[in-house]
Design a protein around this motif. Structure first.
Motif, PDB file in Angstrom:
ATOM      1  N   GLY A 158     -64.949 -60.561 -56.776  1.00 48.43           N
ATOM      2  CA  GLY A 158     -64.607 -60.191 -55.409  1.00 48.43           C
ATOM      3  C   GLY A 158     -63.114 -60.255 -55.166  1.00 48.43           C
ATOM      4  O   GLY A 158     -62.544 -59.414 -54.464  1.00 48.43           O
ATOM      5  N   ALA A 159     -62.469 -61.237 -55.753  1.00 49.45           N
ATOM      6  CA  ALA A 159     -61.028 -61.401 -55.569  1.00 49.45           C
ATOM      7  C   ALA A 159     -60.247 -60.281 -56.253  1.00 49.45           C
ATOM      8  O   ALA A 159     -59.155 -59.923 -55.807  1.00 49.45           O
ATOM      9  CB  ALA A 159     -60.582 -62.757 -56.113  1.00 49.45           C
ATOM     10  N   THR A 160     -60.817 -59.725 -57.311  1.00 51.54           N
ATOM     11  CA  THR A 160     -60.135 -58.646 -58.037  1.00 51.54           C
ATOM     12  C   THR A 160     -60.700 -57.270 -57.674  1.00 51.54           C
ATOM     13  O   THR A 160     -60.437 -56.287 -58.364  1.00 51.54           O
ATOM     14  CB  THR A 160     -60.247 -58.866 -59.558  1.00 51.54           C
ATOM     15  N   ASN A 161     -61.502 -57.207 -56.602  1.00 54.39           N
ATOM     16  CA  ASN A 161     -62.095 -55.956 -56.114  1.00 54.39           C
ATOM     17  C   ASN A 161     -62.922 -55.235 -57.172  1.00 54.39           C
ATOM     18  O   ASN A 161     -62.888 -54.015 -57.269  1.00 54.39           O
ATOM     19  CB  ASN A 161     -61.016 -55.019 -55.555  1.00 54.39           C
ATOM     20  N   GLN A 162     -63.675 -55.964 -57.962  1.00 52.29           N
ATOM     21  CA  GLN A 162     -64.542 -55.364 -58.975  1.00 52.29           C
ATOM     22  C   GLN A 162     -66.018 -55.666 -58.695  1.00 52.29           C
ATOM     23  O   GLN A 162     -66.862 -55.453 -59.540  1.00 52.29           O
ATOM     24  CB  GLN A 162     -64.183 -55.901 -60.370  1.00 52.29           C
ATOM     25  N   LEU A 163     -66.312 -56.134 -57.508  1.00 46.90           N
ATOM     26  CA  LEU A 163     -67.662 -56.556 -57.170  1.00 46.90           C
ATOM     27  C   LEU A 163     -68.526 -55.332 -56.851  1.00 46.90           C
ATOM     28  O   LEU A 163     -68.201 -54.539 -55.974  1.00 46.90           O
ATOM     29  CB  LEU A 163     -67.617 -57.501 -55.965  1.00 46.90           C
ATOM     30  N   GLU A 164     -69.637 -55.195 -57.595  1.00 46.93           N
ATOM     31  CA  GLU A 164     -70.519 -54.046 -57.394  1.00 46.93           C
ATOM     32  C   GLU A 164     -71.542 -54.296 -56.284  1.00 46.93           C
ATOM     33  O   GLU A 164     -71.846 -53.401 -55.506  1.00 46.93           O
ATOM     34  CB  GLU A 164     -71.253 -53.708 -58.688  1.00 46.93           C
ATOM     35  N   ARG A 165     -72.111 -55.517 -56.237  1.00 46.12           N
ATOM     36  CA  ARG A 165     -73.136 -55.838 -55.238  1.00 46.12           C
ATOM     37  C   ARG A 165     -72.694 -57.055 -54.424  1.00 46.12           C
ATOM     38  O   ARG A 165     -73.001 -58.191 -54.793  1.00 46.12           O
ATOM     39  CB  ARG A 165     -74.470 -56.163 -55.924  1.00 46.12           C
ATOM     40  N   PRO A 166     -72.004 -56.844 -53.322  1.00 42.03           N
ATOM     41  CA  PRO A 166     -71.553 -57.973 -52.507  1.00 42.03           C
ATOM     42  C   PRO A 166     -72.695 -58.843 -51.990  1.00 42.03           C
ATOM     43  O   PRO A 166     -72.517 -60.034 -51.788  1.00 42.03           O
ATOM     44  CB  PRO A 166     -70.817 -57.310 -51.344  1.00 42.03           C
TER      45      PRO A 166
END
Length: 67
Positions: free
Chosen positions: A33-41
Protein backbone atom coordinates in the motif's frame (compact mmCIF):
# COMPACT_ATOMS: atom_id res chain seq x y z
CA UNK A 1 -11.46 -15.33 5.25
CA UNK A 2 -11.40 -17.57 8.28
CA UNK A 3 -14.68 -18.68 9.79
CA UNK A 4 -14.84 -18.85 13.57
CA UNK A 5 -15.99 -22.49 13.47
CA UNK A 6 -12.90 -23.43 11.47
CA UNK A 7 -10.67 -21.57 13.92
CA UNK A 8 -12.28 -23.24 16.95
CA UNK A 9 -11.41 -26.65 15.49
CA UNK A 10 -7.70 -25.78 15.38
CA UNK A 11 -5.21 -26.39 18.17
CA UNK A 12 -3.36 -23.60 19.96
CA UNK A 13 -0.19 -24.30 17.95
CA UNK A 14 -2.12 -24.14 14.70
CA UNK A 15 -3.70 -20.84 15.75
CA UNK A 16 -0.30 -19.39 16.62
CA UNK A 17 1.05 -20.44 13.21
CA UNK A 18 -1.97 -18.93 11.45
CA UNK A 19 -1.58 -15.71 13.45
CA UNK A 20 2.08 -15.41 12.49
CA UNK A 21 1.21 -16.00 8.84
CA UNK A 22 -1.53 -13.36 8.90
CA UNK A 23 0.73 -10.81 10.59
CA UNK A 24 3.37 -11.41 7.91
CA UNK A 25 0.70 -10.95 5.21
CA UNK A 26 -0.54 -7.79 6.92
CA UNK A 27 2.98 -6.36 6.90
CA UNK A 28 3.38 -7.17 3.21
CA UNK A 29 0.03 -5.61 2.38
CA UNK A 30 0.92 -2.43 4.27
CA UNK A 31 4.22 -2.29 2.41
CA UNK A 32 2.44 -2.74 -0.94
CA UNK A 33 0.00 0.00 0.00
CA UNK A 34 2.83 2.38 0.80
CA UNK A 35 4.41 1.75 -2.60
CA UNK A 36 1.05 1.92 -4.46
CA UNK A 37 1.24 -1.70 -5.62
CA UNK A 38 -1.79 -2.96 -3.70
CA UNK A 39 -4.21 -4.89 -5.92
CA UNK A 40 -6.98 -5.62 -3.38
CA UNK A 41 -7.25 -2.91 -0.71
CA UNK A 42 -10.13 -4.79 0.96
CA UNK A 43 -7.72 -7.63 1.79
CA UNK A 44 -6.12 -5.43 4.48
CA UNK A 45 -9.47 -5.26 6.29
CA UNK A 46 -10.02 -9.03 5.92
CA UNK A 47 -6.59 -9.85 7.35
CA UNK A 48 -7.03 -7.41 10.24
CA UNK A 49 -10.35 -8.99 11.18
CA UNK A 50 -8.96 -12.53 10.89
CA UNK A 51 -6.16 -11.54 13.28
CA UNK A 52 -8.76 -10.16 15.70
CA UNK A 53 -10.78 -13.39 15.47
CA UNK A 54 -7.74 -15.49 16.36
CA UNK A 55 -6.74 -13.22 19.24
CA UNK A 56 -10.30 -13.26 20.59
CA UNK A 57 -10.37 -17.05 20.45
CA UNK A 58 -7.00 -17.26 22.24
CA UNK A 59 -8.31 -14.94 24.97
CA UNK A 60 -11.45 -17.02 25.38
CA UNK A 61 -9.39 -20.19 25.70
CA UNK A 62 -7.02 -18.69 28.25
CA UNK A 63 -9.90 -17.36 30.36
CA UNK A 64 -11.73 -20.68 30.28
CA UNK A 65 -8.52 -22.46 31.28
CA UNK A 66 -8.14 -20.17 34.31
CA UNK A 67 -11.72 -20.74 35.45
Amino acid sequence: MAKIEDLRAKSDDQLNAELAELKREQFNLRFQGATNQLERPARIKEVRRDIARIKTLQTERSQSAQA
